[in-house]
Design a protein around this motif. Sequence first.
Motif, PDB file in Angstrom:
ATOM      1  N   TYR A 294       0.838  -1.197   0.000  1.00  0.00           N
ATOM      2  CA  TYR A 294       0.000   0.000   0.000  1.00  0.00           C
ATOM      3  C   TYR A 294       0.878   1.254   0.000  1.00  0.00           C
ATOM      4  O   TYR A 294       0.644   2.198  -0.774  1.00  0.00           O
ATOM      5  N   ALA A 295       1.887   1.273   0.859  1.00  0.00           N
ATOM      6  CA  ALA A 295       2.784   2.425   0.922  1.00  0.00           C
ATOM      7  C   ALA A 295       3.604   2.550  -0.357  1.00  0.00           C
ATOM      8  O   ALA A 295       3.803   3.646  -0.889  1.00  0.00           O
ATOM      9  N   VAL A 296       4.067   1.408  -0.884  1.00  0.00           N
ATOM     10  CA  VAL A 296       4.878   1.422  -2.106  1.00  0.00           C
ATOM     11  C   VAL A 296       4.066   1.942  -3.281  1.00  0.00           C
ATOM     12  O   VAL A 296       4.496   2.846  -4.017  1.00  0.00           O
ATOM     13  N   ASP A 297       2.876   1.386  -3.469  1.00  0.00           N
ATOM     14  CA  ASP A 297       2.063   1.774  -4.625  1.00  0.00           C
ATOM     15  C   ASP A 297       1.592   3.222  -4.528  1.00  0.00           C
ATOM     16  O   ASP A 297       1.465   3.912  -5.549  1.00  0.00           O
ATOM     17  N   GLU A 298       1.330   3.691  -3.318  1.00  0.00           N
ATOM     18  CA  GLU A 298       0.901   5.082  -3.152  1.00  0.00           C
ATOM     19  C   GLU A 298       2.003   6.038  -3.594  1.00  0.00           C
ATOM     20  O   GLU A 298       1.755   7.014  -4.307  1.00  0.00           O
ATOM     21  N   ARG A 299       3.247   5.750  -3.175  1.00  0.00           N
ATOM     22  CA  ARG A 299       4.362   6.629  -3.528  1.00  0.00           C
ATOM     23  C   ARG A 299       4.683   6.539  -5.028  1.00  0.00           C
ATOM     24  O   ARG A 299       4.801   7.554  -5.712  1.00  0.00           O
ATOM     25  N   LEU A 300       4.833   5.323  -5.546  1.00  0.00           N
ATOM     26  CA  LEU A 300       5.225   5.165  -6.950  1.00  0.00           C
ATOM     27  C   LEU A 300       4.095   5.535  -7.900  1.00  0.00           C
ATOM     28  O   LEU A 300       4.335   6.025  -9.012  1.00  0.00           O
ATOM     29  N   GLY A 301       2.849   5.337  -7.465  1.00  0.00           N
ATOM     30  CA  GLY A 301       1.715   5.658  -8.321  1.00  0.00           C
ATOM     31  C   GLY A 301       1.542   7.150  -8.531  1.00  0.00           C
ATOM     32  O   GLY A 301       0.818   7.570  -9.447  1.00  0.00           O
ATOM     33  N   ALA A 302       2.200   7.964  -7.690  1.00  0.00           N
ATOM     34  CA  ALA A 302       2.129   9.419  -7.854  1.00  0.00           C
ATOM     35  C   ALA A 302       3.107   9.930  -8.902  1.00  0.00           C
ATOM     36  O   ALA A 302       3.079  11.107  -9.260  1.00  0.00           O
ATOM     37  N   ASP A 303       3.974   9.045  -9.425  1.00  0.00           N
ATOM     38  CA  ASP A 303       4.953   9.421 -10.443  1.00  0.00           C
ATOM     39  C   ASP A 303       4.369   9.149 -11.829  1.00  0.00           C
ATOM     40  O   ASP A 303       3.890   8.036 -12.099  1.00  0.00           O
TER      41      ASP A 303
END
Length: 450
Positions: A294-303
């Motif tokens: 969840y934390a990984v996808d939230e950060r990378l999905g903002a790129d």
Amino acid sequence: MDEETRYEAVRSRDARFDGEFFFAVETTGIYCRPSCPAVTPKRRNVRYYATAAAAQGSGFRACRRCRPDAVPGSAEWNVRADVVGRAMRMIGDGVVDREGVSGLAVRLGYSSRQVQRQLTAELGAGPVALARAQRAHTARVLLQTTGLPITEIAFASGFASVRQFNDTIRAVYALTPTALRAAAPRGGGAGRATPAAGIPLRLAYRGSYQAGAVFDLLSDEAVAGVEQVSGEPGGRTYRRTLRLPYGTGIVAVEESDHGVGGWLDARLHLTDLRDLTTAVQRLRRLFDLDADPYAVDERLGADARLAPLVVARPGLRSPGAADPEEFAVRALVGRAEAAVLVERYGKALDAPCGALTHVFPEPGALAGEPGPLGELAAALADGRVRLDAGADREDAEAGLAALAGVDAGVVAAVRMRALGDPDVGLPGIEASEGWRPWRSYGVRHLLAAG
């Protein structure tokens, strides 16, 4: 998280936080995972703990419905490179059981008192309590999945005596070992495992899990003699040999899909049951099962560059290594040469299992090889470069970079995979600073997308 956020996670039974914290109910004396299906307790009766060991140390026993000891580990220990993060990784690898608190302290470069103080201050439990909670979980797995005598399970789990084993099981589960065995879930009761069949395991993970991408990578990298991937995509089996502190092992992991917040089915064959905890932790690192998607996808999905890739592969993992020293050698010499080294120097299994015939050679056996391989093997063998679960990542990188013939690509791969660093870029792949602290996952998305 503050208490308001934690209570909201408990009230909504949010599985995203399983393993990240535990809650205990003062009126029942029980501690649970956040997603426990039981009736939500009143806020004033709830207390929160960073670890199961801390809850146990405060006198709470494990819930029989949600089995809080079976949750994925906290992703925090993979991210953190400080003494607490390193200590948690080493405790998970069984260092306290094998070497005691003094051995853990020596590996960390601190005194036993300093280690005790730091862990207790941050986690509410010291190294002995943390190792005790882990031993209790190992004992439960053996009690409920094997027909082994209880005395044998006590020592295989790492307990010093049967009395200590009995007291701990009663304190943690409010059951005797015999009653805990009888309470095994249907379909996974005692007697299911035999020496020939191995120990059945459910390797839990949180969130989505892209098993196909992980098995693709393992298939591409598999070294003959020590690894094998068989079957068709979607139903493959990964098998490999393991070199462990007390003996050897063979593991088979299925490309099973049990949904969001599910598990991977595995079966483990060990020559010495004392290696169970260590083997399970190494498999968890290999398959990156303690990640927080969840934390990984939230950060990378903002790129903007990664957003469509995250949508296509939610929960993509950054696999680690079952044996860090083995991975370092393989990263240096490549797959084909690694297979040659297995034939020439690998330890043959007493009982080969199909295509699995050897355990990958120890660094000491390769130290006489000429060139960079011999340099690397000698540095690993004499401890100049440490790649164990609690190794300091900066020190390891500096030690590798100082070796002749070990280029930046090998160093980065070792840091990413062997040391499980979630924030590493690879040479030739542009990794944005905005991806921190999850650059390893961003790189994996780019590689998975071709």
